[in-house]
Design a protein around this motif. Structure first.
Motif, PDB file in Angstrom:
ATOM      1  N   LEU A  66       0.827  -1.213   0.000  1.00  0.00           N
ATOM      2  CA  LEU A  66       0.000   0.000   0.000  1.00  0.00           C
ATOM      3  C   LEU A  66       0.859   1.261   0.000  1.00  0.00           C
ATOM      4  CD1 LEU A  66      -2.790  -1.012   2.560  1.00  0.00           C
ATOM      5  CD2 LEU A  66      -2.955  -0.891   0.059  1.00  0.00           C
ATOM      6  N   THR A  67       2.125   1.130   0.406  1.00  0.00           N
ATOM      7  CA  THR A  67       3.017   2.294   0.458  1.00  0.00           C
ATOM      8  C   THR A  67       4.080   2.263  -0.642  1.00  0.00           C
ATOM      9  OG1 THR A  67       4.295   1.119   2.154  1.00  0.00           O
ATOM     10  CG2 THR A  67       2.677   2.741   2.915  1.00  0.00           C
ATOM     11  N   GLY A  68       3.975   1.316  -1.565  1.00  0.00           N
ATOM     12  CA  GLY A  68       4.896   1.289  -2.691  1.00  0.00           C
ATOM     13  C   GLY A  68       5.849   0.108  -2.648  1.00  0.00           C
ATOM     14  N   PRO A 216      10.174   0.428 -17.904  1.00  0.00           N
ATOM     15  CA  PRO A 216       9.720   0.562 -16.524  1.00  0.00           C
ATOM     16  C   PRO A 216      10.375   1.794 -15.888  1.00  0.00           C
ATOM     17  CG  PRO A 216      10.268  -1.705 -17.002  1.00  0.00           C
ATOM     18  CD  PRO A 216      10.771  -0.892 -18.163  1.00  0.00           C
ATOM     19  N   VAL A 217       9.587   2.575 -15.190  1.00  0.00           N
ATOM     20  CA  VAL A 217      10.086   3.775 -14.523  1.00  0.00           C
ATOM     21  C   VAL A 217       9.764   3.687 -13.034  1.00  0.00           C
ATOM     22  CG1 VAL A 217       9.828   5.190 -16.597  1.00  0.00           C
ATOM     23  CG2 VAL A 217       7.952   5.084 -14.959  1.00  0.00           C
ATOM     24  N   PHE A 218      10.555   4.401 -12.245  1.00  0.00           N
ATOM     25  CA  PHE A 218      10.373   4.402 -10.801  1.00  0.00           C
ATOM     26  C   PHE A 218      10.177   5.829 -10.331  1.00  0.00           C
ATOM     27  CE2 PHE A 218      12.350   4.562  -6.469  1.00  0.00           C
ATOM     28  CZ  PHE A 218      11.400   3.790  -5.817  1.00  0.00           C
ATOM     29  N   TYR A 219       9.035   6.076  -9.677  1.00  0.00           N
ATOM     30  CA  TYR A 219       8.707   7.391  -9.131  1.00  0.00           C
ATOM     31  C   TYR A 219       9.115   7.423  -7.666  1.00  0.00           C
ATOM     32  CZ  TYR A 219       5.883  11.414  -7.698  1.00  0.00           C
ATOM     33  OH  TYR A 219       5.460  12.622  -7.187  1.00  0.00           O
ATOM     34  N   VAL A 220      10.010   8.355  -7.323  1.00  0.00           N
ATOM     35  CA  VAL A 220      10.598   8.393  -5.979  1.00  0.00           C
ATOM     36  C   VAL A 220       9.675   9.114  -4.996  1.00  0.00           C
ATOM     37  CG1 VAL A 220      12.574   9.133  -4.597  1.00  0.00           C
ATOM     38  CG2 VAL A 220      12.911   8.438  -6.994  1.00  0.00           C
ATOM     39  N   THR A 234      15.295  12.777   1.332  1.00  0.00           N
ATOM     40  CA  THR A 234      14.909  13.662   0.241  1.00  0.00           C
ATOM     41  C   THR A 234      13.782  12.978  -0.540  1.00  0.00           C
ATOM     42  OG1 THR A 234      16.420  12.744  -1.421  1.00  0.00           O
ATOM     43  CG2 THR A 234      17.295  14.433   0.062  1.00  0.00           C
ATOM     44  N   HIS A 235      13.307  13.652  -1.569  1.00  0.00           N
ATOM     45  CA  HIS A 235      12.176  13.123  -2.334  1.00  0.00           C
ATOM     46  C   HIS A 235      12.482  13.087  -3.831  1.00  0.00           C
ATOM     47  CE1 HIS A 235       9.983  13.224   1.410  1.00  0.00           C
ATOM     48  NE2 HIS A 235      10.390  14.473   1.575  1.00  0.00           N
ATOM     49  N   THR A 236      13.779  13.039  -4.141  1.00  0.00           N
ATOM     50  CA  THR A 236      14.229  12.809  -5.516  1.00  0.00           C
ATOM     51  C   THR A 236      15.322  11.751  -5.478  1.00  0.00           C
ATOM     52  OG1 THR A 236      15.920  14.535  -5.415  1.00  0.00           O
ATOM     53  CG2 THR A 236      13.736  15.184  -6.249  1.00  0.00           C
ATOM     54  N   TRP A 237      15.651  11.194  -6.636  1.00  0.00           N
ATOM     55  CA  TRP A 237      16.666  10.143  -6.689  1.00  0.00           C
ATOM     56  C   TRP A 237      18.029  10.681  -6.263  1.00  0.00           C
ATOM     57  CZ3 TRP A 237      16.739   5.102  -6.701  1.00  0.00           C
ATOM     58  CH2 TRP A 237      17.924   4.431  -7.053  1.00  0.00           C
ATOM     59  N   ARG A 238      18.565  10.144  -5.175  1.00  0.00           N
ATOM     60  CA  ARG A 238      19.853  10.486  -4.597  1.00  0.00           C
ATOM     61  C   ARG A 238      19.970  11.977  -4.264  1.00  0.00           C
ATOM     62  NH1 ARG A 238      25.083   7.898  -6.557  1.00  0.00           N
ATOM     63  NH2 ARG A 238      25.403   8.086  -4.302  1.00  0.00           N
ATOM     64  N   GLY A 239      18.832  12.621  -4.016  1.00  0.00           N
ATOM     65  CA  GLY A 239      18.843  14.014  -3.591  1.00  0.00           C
ATOM     66  C   GLY A 239      19.125  15.003  -4.696  1.00  0.00           C
ATOM     67  N   ARG A 240      18.994  14.593  -5.934  1.00  0.00           N
ATOM     68  CA  ARG A 240      19.266  15.485  -7.064  1.00  0.00           C
ATOM     69  C   ARG A 240      18.100  16.444  -7.276  1.00  0.00           C
ATOM     70  NH1 ARG A 240      21.613  10.263 -10.311  1.00  0.00           N
ATOM     71  NH2 ARG A 240      23.570  10.168  -9.162  1.00  0.00           N
ATOM     72  N   ASP A 241      18.180  17.241  -8.329  1.00  0.00           N
ATOM     73  CA  ASP A 241      17.150  18.258  -8.519  1.00  0.00           C
ATOM     74  C   ASP A 241      15.820  17.633  -8.914  1.00  0.00           C
ATOM     75  OD1 ASP A 241      17.062  17.841 -11.344  1.00  0.00           O
ATOM     76  OD2 ASP A 241      18.717  19.231 -11.643  1.00  0.00           O
ATOM     77  N   ALA A 242      14.810  18.481  -9.103  1.00  0.00           N
ATOM     78  CA  ALA A 242      13.438  18.009  -9.307  1.00  0.00           C
ATOM     79  C   ALA A 242      13.276  17.169 -10.562  1.00  0.00           C
ATOM     80  CB  ALA A 242      12.492  19.209  -9.350  1.00  0.00           C
ATOM     81  N   ASN A 243      14.200  17.281 -11.515  1.00  0.00           N
ATOM     82  CA  ASN A 243      14.112  16.452 -12.720  1.00  0.00           C
ATOM     83  C   ASN A 243      14.275  14.973 -12.407  1.00  0.00           C
ATOM     84  OD1 ASN A 243      13.821  18.622 -14.546  1.00  0.00           O
ATOM     85  ND2 ASN A 243      16.022  19.001 -14.495  1.00  0.00           N
ATOM     86  N   TRP A 244      14.868  14.673 -11.244  1.00  0.00           N
ATOM     87  CA  TRP A 244      15.153  13.293 -10.866  1.00  0.00           C
ATOM     88  C   TRP A 244      14.076  12.705  -9.959  1.00  0.00           C
ATOM     89  CZ3 TRP A 244      19.348  10.395 -12.609  1.00  0.00           C
ATOM     90  CH2 TRP A 244      20.241  11.100 -13.431  1.00  0.00           C
ATOM     91  N   LYS A 245      12.861  13.172 -10.097  1.00  0.00           N
ATOM     92  CA  LYS A 245      11.747  12.601  -9.346  1.00  0.00           C
ATOM     93  C   LYS A 245      11.386  11.213  -9.881  1.00  0.00           C
ATOM     94  CE  LYS A 245       8.438  12.947  -6.235  1.00  0.00           C
ATOM     95  NZ  LYS A 245       8.757  12.942  -4.796  1.00  0.00           N
ATOM     96  N   THR A 246      11.604  11.011 -11.177  1.00  0.00           N
ATOM     97  CA  THR A 246      11.307   9.727 -11.810  1.00  0.00           C
ATOM     98  C   THR A 246      12.545   9.261 -12.559  1.00  0.00           C
ATOM     99  OG1 THR A 246       9.020  10.459 -12.111  1.00  0.00           O
ATOM    100  CG2 THR A 246       9.703   8.485 -13.313  1.00  0.00           C
TER     101      THR A 246
END
Length: 285
Positions: A66-68, A216-220, A234-246
């Motif tokens: 339920l949480t991913g 397949p894509v992964f949404y962080v 953080t809420h992006t992949w490895r703490g990168r900028d907002a482009n790295w949300k997925t």
């Protein structure tokens, strides 16, 4: 949102345990600037350590809660572990330790490309032989039904239920054009063919097919690490900028392949004659 295996742990205890195991942890890198891929995702292949194709396959191959889905990446070695493997092999709590960085999120399927191909010819009639010395003409009855299948670039074969959910639109969205996925069509036809002396003949069908490739894509949702001076979430992949949300990994894809259909609903393809020589000893002299 941070989720732990045990709900009654105190933050100070977690920090102490993490610090003891995480003295050599690494800060997440900034990533390499690149054009967005399918679904706006960023490609981690060649940017982050390890075999990211296999990582995404194993991450998204887990049963979704339920949480991913959850994963752990060792940024020193590139090793990936599922949540169960991490709790069993690395640390009994779902907290980052040493070079292990933890993440939670959701998997999806984004179409990246599509193209047409010719399928492999298949025999559609019985063999008919001519053992005589003159040419024969025979009416052949041939039949064919359209085929649908899917394959992955890495990992085990894809399950039929997942393939159906992706390519029928319930997960990844419709392919956006008419194709034969799960639209079974067949034909039975009669055609006259000549059979030269001492040969056998059958009819073949070469299907025209459409390939739809999805990545397949992964949404962080959450990404965590601890260098030994405190846990960071953080809420992006490895703490990168907002482009790295997925994210996605370029070499990990799933192809859906289906025979194409004509506007009248019949299979699209080409019929041919398949001819082979017979043993001369079996033929009239």
């Amino acid at each position: 949102m941070r989720l732990f295996r045990t709900s009654t742990l105190k933050k100070s205890a977690l920090a102490a345990a993490s610090a003891a195991l995480a003295v050599t942890g690494l800060l997440a890198g900034s990533g390499t600037a690149q054009a967005a891929g399918p679904g706006g995702a960023q490609n981690v292949r060649g940017v982050d350590p390890g075999n990211t194709d296999v990582m995404l396959d194993r991450l998204c191959g887990q049963e979704t809660s339920l949480t991913g889905v959850y994963g752990a990446l060792n940024v020193d070695t590139g090793e990936f572990k599922t949540q169960d493997e991490y709790l069993r092999d690395v640390f009994g709590l779902w907290v980052p330790a040493g070079p292990w960085e933890l993440f939670r999120g959701w998997c999806g399927y984004a179409q990246s490309s599509t193209w047409s191909v010719k399928g492999e010819p298949v025999r559609t009639s019985e063999w008919t032989g001519n053992h005589g010395t003159t040419e024969d003409k025979v009416t052949f009855v041939s039949g064919y039904s359209t085929k649908t299948f899917a394959k992955k670039s890495v990992g085990a074969s894809i399950s039929l239920s997942l393939a159906k959910s992706i390519f029928s639109g319930t997960v990844g969205g419709t392919a956006g054009y008419e194709w034969g996925w799960e639209k079974t069509s067949s034909f039975e036809r009669r055609s006259e063919k000549s059979i030269p002396p001492c040969t056998q003949v059958a009819t073949t069908w070469t299907p025209y097919q459409r390939v739809v490739r999805v990545n397949p894509v992964f949404y962080v949702e959450d990404y965590q690490w601890n260098k030994g001076d405190g846990e960071v979430t953080t809420h992006t992949w490895r703490g990168r900028d907002a482009n790295w949300k997925t994210i996605y990994s370029y070499g990990y894809y799933i192809d859906g392949i289906s025979d194409k259909l004509l506007p009248n609903g019949q299979p699209d393809g080409r019929e041919d004659k398949w001819q082979e020589n017979l043993d001369p000893k079996s033929c009239a002299q």
